[in-house]
Design a protein around this motif. Sequence first.
Motif, PDB file in Angstrom:
ATOM      1  N   UNK A   1     -13.594  20.810  44.741  1.00 34.41           N
ATOM      2  CA  UNK A   1     -14.116  22.108  45.158  1.00 34.41           C
ATOM      3  C   UNK A   1     -13.171  23.201  44.680  1.00 34.41           C
ATOM      4  N   UNK A   2     -13.714  24.166  43.950  1.00 31.47           N
ATOM      5  CA  UNK A   2     -12.932  25.303  43.482  1.00 31.47           C
ATOM      6  C   UNK A   2     -13.052  26.424  44.522  1.00 31.47           C
ATOM      7  N   UNK A   3     -11.976  26.661  45.271  1.00 31.12           N
ATOM      8  CA  UNK A   3     -11.988  27.700  46.291  1.00 31.12           C
ATOM      9  C   UNK A   3     -11.232  28.918  45.757  1.00 31.12           C
ATOM     10  N   UNK A   4     -11.967  29.907  45.350  1.00 29.08           N
ATOM     11  CA  UNK A   4     -11.381  31.119  44.777  1.00 29.08           C
ATOM     12  C   UNK A   4     -10.708  31.927  45.872  1.00 29.08           C
ATOM     13  N   UNK A   5      -9.431  32.295  45.652  1.00 35.82           N
ATOM     14  CA  UNK A   5      -8.718  33.061  46.667  1.00 35.82           C
ATOM     15  C   UNK A   5      -8.473  34.506  46.238  1.00 35.82           C
ATOM     16  N   UNK A   6      -8.754  34.816  44.985  1.00 32.85           N
ATOM     17  CA  UNK A   6      -8.673  36.206  44.528  1.00 32.85           C
ATOM     18  C   UNK A   6      -9.465  36.378  43.233  1.00 32.85           C
ATOM     19  N   UNK A   7      -9.956  37.579  43.030  1.00 34.70           N
ATOM     20  CA  UNK A   7     -10.649  37.908  41.783  1.00 34.70           C
ATOM     21  C   UNK A   7      -9.740  38.723  40.869  1.00 34.70           C
TER      22      UNK A   7
ATOM     23  N   UNK B   1     -15.133  17.777  54.897  1.00 34.16           N
ATOM     24  CA  UNK B   1     -15.980  16.588  55.066  1.00 34.16           C
ATOM     25  C   UNK B   1     -16.553  16.082  53.743  1.00 34.16           C
ATOM     26  N   UNK B   2     -16.570  16.948  52.742  1.00 39.23           N
ATOM     27  CA  UNK B   2     -17.112  16.584  51.426  1.00 39.23           C
ATOM     28  C   UNK B   2     -16.005  16.129  50.479  1.00 39.23           C
ATOM     29  N   UNK B   3     -14.885  16.852  50.481  1.00 42.75           N
ATOM     30  CA  UNK B   3     -13.774  16.528  49.585  1.00 42.75           C
ATOM     31  C   UNK B   3     -12.467  17.149  50.073  1.00 42.75           C
ATOM     32  N   UNK B   4     -11.365  16.451  49.789  1.00 42.02           N
ATOM     33  CA  UNK B   4     -10.026  16.986  50.044  1.00 42.02           C
ATOM     34  C   UNK B   4      -9.392  17.479  48.744  1.00 42.02           C
ATOM     35  N   UNK B   5     -10.135  17.329  47.653  1.00 41.39           N
ATOM     36  CA  UNK B   5      -9.647  17.705  46.318  1.00 41.39           C
ATOM     37  C   UNK B   5      -9.969  19.173  46.072  1.00 41.39           C
ATOM     38  N   UNK B   6      -8.988  20.048  46.320  1.00 45.02           N
ATOM     39  CA  UNK B   6      -9.191  21.495  46.289  1.00 45.02           C
ATOM     40  C   UNK B   6      -8.472  22.141  45.105  1.00 45.02           C
ATOM     41  N   UNK B   7      -9.189  22.979  44.364  1.00 42.31           N
ATOM     42  CA  UNK B   7      -8.587  23.760  43.283  1.00 42.31           C
ATOM     43  C   UNK B   7      -8.529  25.218  43.736  1.00 42.31           C
ATOM     44  N   UNK B   8      -7.330  25.781  43.773  1.00 39.20           N
ATOM     45  CA  UNK B   8      -7.178  27.180  44.170  1.00 39.20           C
ATOM     46  C   UNK B   8      -7.420  28.054  42.944  1.00 39.20           C
ATOM     47  N   UNK B   9      -8.667  28.102  42.545  1.00 38.00           N
ATOM     48  CA  UNK B   9      -8.969  28.810  41.307  1.00 38.00           C
ATOM     49  C   UNK B   9     -10.469  28.923  41.111  1.00 38.00           C
ATOM     50  N   UNK B  10     -10.824  29.934  40.424  1.00 38.56           N
ATOM     51  CA  UNK B  10     -12.123  30.095  39.770  1.00 38.56           C
ATOM     52  C   UNK B  10     -11.940  31.281  38.839  1.00 38.56           C
ATOM     53  N   UNK B  11     -11.726  32.445  39.412  1.00 40.00           N
ATOM     54  CA  UNK B  11     -11.221  33.597  38.666  1.00 40.00           C
ATOM     55  C   UNK B  11      -9.943  34.069  39.359  1.00 40.00           C
ATOM     56  N   UNK B  12      -9.236  34.987  38.703  1.00 40.01           N
ATOM     57  CA  UNK B  12      -8.036  35.555  39.316  1.00 40.01           C
ATOM     58  C   UNK B  12      -6.803  34.678  39.150  1.00 40.01           C
ATOM     59  N   UNK B  13      -5.642  35.253  39.463  1.00 44.71           N
ATOM     60  CA  UNK B  13      -4.367  34.546  39.412  1.00 44.71           C
ATOM     61  C   UNK B  13      -3.905  34.262  40.853  1.00 44.71           C
ATOM     62  N   UNK B  14      -3.956  32.997  41.280  1.00 44.53           N
ATOM     63  CA  UNK B  14      -3.619  32.635  42.661  1.00 44.53           C
ATOM     64  C   UNK B  14      -2.239  33.105  43.134  1.00 44.53           C
TER      65      UNK B  14
ATOM     66  N   UNK C   1     -22.310  20.213  40.529  1.00 47.44           N
ATOM     67  CA  UNK C   1     -23.051  19.745  41.703  1.00 47.44           C
ATOM     68  C   UNK C   1     -23.010  18.224  41.866  1.00 47.44           C
ATOM     69  N   UNK C   2     -22.413  17.560  40.929  1.00 47.73           N
ATOM     70  CA  UNK C   2     -22.240  16.108  41.048  1.00 47.73           C
ATOM     71  C   UNK C   2     -20.780  15.786  41.323  1.00 47.73           C
ATOM     72  N   UNK C   3     -19.895  16.353  40.517  1.00 47.81           N
ATOM     73  CA  UNK C   3     -18.461  16.125  40.677  1.00 47.81           C
ATOM     74  C   UNK C   3     -17.705  17.396  41.056  1.00 47.81           C
ATOM     75  N   UNK C   4     -18.368  18.526  41.070  1.00 47.44           N
ATOM     76  CA  UNK C   4     -17.679  19.774  41.385  1.00 47.44           C
ATOM     77  C   UNK C   4     -18.637  20.855  41.847  1.00 47.44           C
ATOM     78  N   UNK C   5     -18.082  21.814  42.568  1.00 43.49           N
ATOM     79  CA  UNK C   5     -18.772  23.050  42.920  1.00 43.49           C
ATOM     80  C   UNK C   5     -17.701  24.096  43.194  1.00 43.49           C
ATOM     81  N   UNK C   6     -18.098  25.353  43.206  1.00 43.63           N
ATOM     82  CA  UNK C   6     -17.139  26.420  43.451  1.00 43.63           C
ATOM     83  C   UNK C   6     -17.606  27.341  44.560  1.00 43.63           C
ATOM     84  N   UNK C   7     -16.638  28.020  45.183  1.00 40.18           N
ATOM     85  CA  UNK C   7     -16.956  29.005  46.214  1.00 40.18           C
ATOM     86  C   UNK C   7     -16.216  30.298  45.867  1.00 40.18           C
TER      87      UNK C   7
END
Length: 288
Positions: A3-9, A42-55, A217-223
């Motif tokens: 899961x890509x959890x964006x923390x900043x744009x 509940x879906x995954x513990x594999x978290x990426x602190x990224x999508x856009x922006x510099x974390x 949607x199979x191996x990844x999604x982003x928020x």
Amino acid sequence: MRAYLEITTICNRSCSFCAGTGRKKEFLAPEKFEERLKKVLPVTHNIFLHLMGEPLLHPDFEKIGAVCKKYNAKATLVTNGTLLAGKEELLFNNPAFSQINFSLHALQKDSLPDRKILEMILSFCEKAEKIRPDLYINLRLWNQQKREEEKTNSLNTFLLEAIGKRFPLPPQEKLQFSPGRKSKHLSGRIYLNMDTVFQWPETEKDILQEKGYCHGMRDQFGILTDGRLVPCCLDTEGKASLGNIDMVEDIQEILSSPEAESIRKGFEKGIAVKEFCKKCSFRTRFKK
């Protein structure tokens, strides 16, 4: 699944290879990050602190890391490395950080490579081997051009020479990549990843092709920071949004929705369902 959890744009660089985003410039509050993380776990513990922006630009990055540690998340940091100074102890001491991906293609400063930042990143790698030997580090160079253009790429030449000096390989090994091979082990859990430049999906473009496969949607999604859930990390504007995580109690309401299911089943059959996906050339790199 990741899961890509964006923390900043917001980003401190404006790189030519990056699509950027026209969305609101903002930092996600640590409290909101915690709310979303609890729904994702509940879906995954594999978290990426990224999508856009510099974390690392986030003023509460330490708190974000503390939340990941609190819930035993396995966090991957994707960074350009330019703000690494002063963050080493934080990254080494927090076991939640299991992987760090450095985007070396961001080290183009004017027409020259940023030697100071590269030195800081390579020094970090050497320290990590001693302090956090369990920490995976990927040095990513995703700016390769056509073969005839690579010869004139001064940034790549400099970076590869500098990396080769700090992480000497056996005589038979060279920092060169044979066709189809994109990763090279440098030392411990440190790797060099190289790939070619790709075109970011643009909805204004004509449909590229409907056939193809993707991990979305199979191996990844982003928020995104505004809570919209997207199928993959390339949807920088939320064009293929499936819903808002803040509007549901259970994330499965979105992940199991008919729309999400159609995307998964479509790719299983080698067909892109979403218009956004049909205009994405990156998925042509995948094979089912």
